[in-house]
Design an enzyme around this catalytic site. Structure first.
Site, PDB file in Angstrom:
ATOM      1  N   TRP A 163      48.886 175.377  86.409  1.00  0.00           N
ATOM      2  CA  TRP A 163      49.469 176.630  86.896  1.00  0.00           C
ATOM      3  C   TRP A 163      48.577 177.825  86.657  1.00  0.00           C
ATOM      4  O   TRP A 163      48.384 178.667  87.547  1.00  0.00           O
ATOM      5  CB  TRP A 163      50.868 176.856  86.310  1.00  0.00           C
ATOM      6  CG  TRP A 163      51.868 175.932  86.933  1.00  0.00           C
ATOM      7  CD1 TRP A 163      52.569 174.937  86.304  1.00  0.00           C
ATOM      8  CD2 TRP A 163      52.263 175.877  88.315  1.00  0.00           C
ATOM      9  NE1 TRP A 163      53.362 174.276  87.217  1.00  0.00           N
ATOM     10  CE2 TRP A 163      53.195 174.832  88.441  1.00  0.00           C
ATOM     11  CE3 TRP A 163      51.910 176.604  89.449  1.00  0.00           C
ATOM     12  CZ2 TRP A 163      53.795 174.488  89.660  1.00  0.00           C
ATOM     13  CZ3 TRP A 163      52.495 176.274  90.670  1.00  0.00           C
ATOM     14  CH2 TRP A 163      53.422 175.223  90.762  1.00  0.00           C
ATOM     15  N   ASP A 222      52.987 184.055  82.648  1.00  0.00           N
ATOM     16  CA  ASP A 222      53.805 183.239  83.556  1.00  0.00           C
ATOM     17  C   ASP A 222      54.710 182.388  82.676  1.00  0.00           C
ATOM     18  O   ASP A 222      54.264 181.413  82.078  1.00  0.00           O
ATOM     19  CB  ASP A 222      52.891 182.371  84.429  1.00  0.00           C
ATOM     20  CG  ASP A 222      53.667 181.396  85.321  1.00  0.00           C
ATOM     21  OD1 ASP A 222      54.904 181.343  85.224  1.00  0.00           O
ATOM     22  OD2 ASP A 222      53.011 180.678  86.103  1.00  0.00           O
ATOM     23  N   LYS A 228      63.505 176.505  86.862  1.00  0.00           N
ATOM     24  CA  LYS A 228      63.304 175.606  85.740  1.00  0.00           C
ATOM     25  C   LYS A 228      64.427 175.804  84.718  1.00  0.00           C
ATOM     26  O   LYS A 228      65.121 174.860  84.361  1.00  0.00           O
ATOM     27  CB  LYS A 228      61.953 175.850  85.059  1.00  0.00           C
ATOM     28  CG  LYS A 228      60.654 175.449  85.776  1.00  0.00           C
ATOM     29  CD  LYS A 228      60.674 175.359  87.243  1.00  0.00           C
ATOM     30  CE  LYS A 228      59.428 174.854  87.932  1.00  0.00           C
ATOM     31  NZ  LYS A 228      58.257 175.704  87.960  1.00  0.00           N
TER      32      LYS A 228
HETATM   33  C1  LIG Z   1      57.152 176.012  88.925  1.00  0.00           C
HETATM   34  C2  LIG Z   1      56.105 176.930  88.419  1.00  0.00           C
HETATM   35  C3  LIG Z   1      55.454 177.849  89.251  1.00  0.00           C
HETATM   36  C4  LIG Z   1      55.651 177.898  90.750  1.00  0.00           C
HETATM   37  O1  LIG Z   1      56.838 178.404  91.126  1.00  0.00           O
HETATM   38  P1  LIG Z   1      57.216 178.481  92.672  1.00  0.00           P
HETATM   39  O2  LIG Z   1      58.608 178.998  92.593  1.00  0.00           O
HETATM   40  O3  LIG Z   1      57.104 177.106  93.245  1.00  0.00           O
HETATM   41  O4  LIG Z   1      56.291 179.422  93.323  1.00  0.00           O
HETATM   42  C5  LIG Z   1      54.524 178.706  88.697  1.00  0.00           C
HETATM   43  N1  LIG Z   1      54.226 178.646  87.381  1.00  0.00           N
HETATM   44  C6  LIG Z   1      54.824 177.757  86.561  1.00  0.00           C
HETATM   45  C7  LIG Z   1      54.474 177.739  85.122  1.00  0.00           C
HETATM   46  C8  LIG Z   1      55.773 176.879  87.056  1.00  0.00           C
HETATM   47  O5  LIG Z   1      56.363 175.989  86.238  1.00  0.00           O
END
Ligand SMILES: *Cc1c(COP(=O)(O)O)cnc(C)c1O
Length: 378
Positions: free
Chosen positions: A110, A190, A214
């Site tokens: 990511w 993030d 998540k």
């Molecule tokens: C799932 C995830 C993303 C991507 O999210 P989207 O909603 O698919 O754009 C980005 N960063 C992390 C750490 C993730 O787990």
């Protein structure tokens, strides 16, 4: 609706399991959302104007509960946006970089994506890269380089990390203290996949973002928490709907926000409060992760390859010693009501995502299955 005892355990990495009481409440309110004072709205949440009284109550409650749960200081704004974590990889540089430099700590798939995307909008520098190429040319991520070793460019407008690498199962158990590293740039985090799984030290953070799917609710809602002094710096060509300043000024209603996602996240916040808050969930998450990692470490058939110091409490990738049994393993799991354990395609093997909504009993059921499978096939 099925009885809760019959519902299987869902280990999906995302969109992921939602606490059952949240789903039940949403189901009960699907056709006619009740006001807190007992009046009937006569509408489901998806059918309401975002500017009406009912949704106003839902939004404010969600904001208040989130601020309380994550102990978000008053000088941070909470924004509900759309676009997911991936869109934020572009929205952050559009808002913070001035087209100048930003630094990225790459600890998994990511943050690697964040670094690549930001390069379209600013000078994206690599402060550290944990990627390791194995003999076959495959890339793995199993550690976090010590912050003291990061190459922090003096001109960087911000420093980006991913606090939990969902794919590779690598988590920061402590946020870096940039000030202690003589870096004045704000830290951008993030936190898509570990938000609300543990308390957050906002004194080290300038901005945090995450998709909801998540740990917070359904896909389609993106949470941004931004320090006020970072507003007002968007580049001229930043789309208006993605300009944090405009979104903040309009209380997340510059355009129609993802109303149902906000409602579902709000119900999840209430559920977290009923569990005793984020600190109580953290204690459970530590216990759940320990149960699983302890078994993996004691096993000669299953293994996890991530450094113990940065193993994720949320996403646990693991491998079978005999990979020819992968399909067998997944079929047996499915049969027992242990769903979505297949690893990410870039890593292979298995992955158990054990977010807030996964009870200890689900992890115990997984460990019981692992033990049995090993006894049969090792
Ligand atoms: C799932 C995830 C993303 C991507 O999210 P989207 O909603 O698919 O754009 C980005 N960063 C992390 C750490 C993730 O787990």
């Amino acid at each position: 609706m099925t009885d809760s005892a019959l519902r299987p355990y869902n280990f999906s990495a995302g969109p992921a399991a939602i606490p059952e009481p949240v789903l039940r409440r949403a189901a009960a309110e699907m056709l006619d959302w009740p006001f807190p004072d007992g009046r009937r709205s006569g509408m489901g949440v998806m059918e309401m104007s975002h500017r009406g009284e009912a949704f106003g109550i839902i939004l404010q409650q969600a904001l208040d509960d989130l601020r309380e749960l994550l102990a978000i200081p008053d000088n941070f704004r909470i924004l509900f946006m759309q676009g997911g974590g991936l869109a934020e990889n572009a929205i952050v540089p559009l808002n913070l970089s001035h087209g100048e430099a930003a630094s990225f700590v790459v600890t998994g798939g990511w943050s690697q994506k964040s670094h690549a995307e930001a390069g379209k909008f600013c000078q994206a520098r690599l402060a550290a890269n944990a990627a390791v190429q194995d003999a076959s040319g495959a890339t793995s991520y199993t550690h976090i380089p010590a912050p003291e070793s990061w190459q922090l460019d003096a001109g960087s407008r911000y420093v980006h990390i991913c606090s939990n690498e969902t794919i590779h199962g690598v988590e920061f158990h402590q946020l870096p203290d940039l000030a202690a590293l003589d870096c004045n740039a704000p830290l951008v985090v993030d936190f898509s996949s570990n938000v609300a799984s543990r308390p957050m030290d906002w004194s080290k953070v300038g901005l945090a973002f995450g998709g909801a799917q998540k740990n917070l609710g359904p896909a389609g809602l993106t949470l941004v928490v931004v320090r006020e002094d970072l507003l007002g710096q968007a580049m001229q060509h930043c789309p208006s709907a993605f300009d944090y300043t405009l979104v903040a000024k309009n209380n997340s209603m510059y355009n129609t926000p993802p109303t149902y996602g906000i409602y579902m996240a709000g119900l999840t916040f209430q559920w977290i409060k009923a569990q005793g808050g984020v600190a109580a969930l953290e204690a459970q998450n530590i216990a759940k992760a320990q149960l699983l990692y302890d078994f993996l470490d004691s096993s000669s058939f299953f293994s996890n390859r991530v450094d113990k110091a940065c193993r994720s409490r949320m996403n646990v990738p693991f491998f079978l010693a005999d990979e020819s049994r992968n399909a067998d393993f997944l079929a047996g799991a499915q049969q027992r009501g242990l769903l979505q354990l297949k690893g990410h395609k870039s890593v292979g093997g298995m992955r158990a995502s054990i977010y807030n909504a996964m009870p200890m009993a689900g992890v115990q059921a997984l460990v019981d299955y692992l033990r049995e499978f090993e006894a049969k096939h090792a």
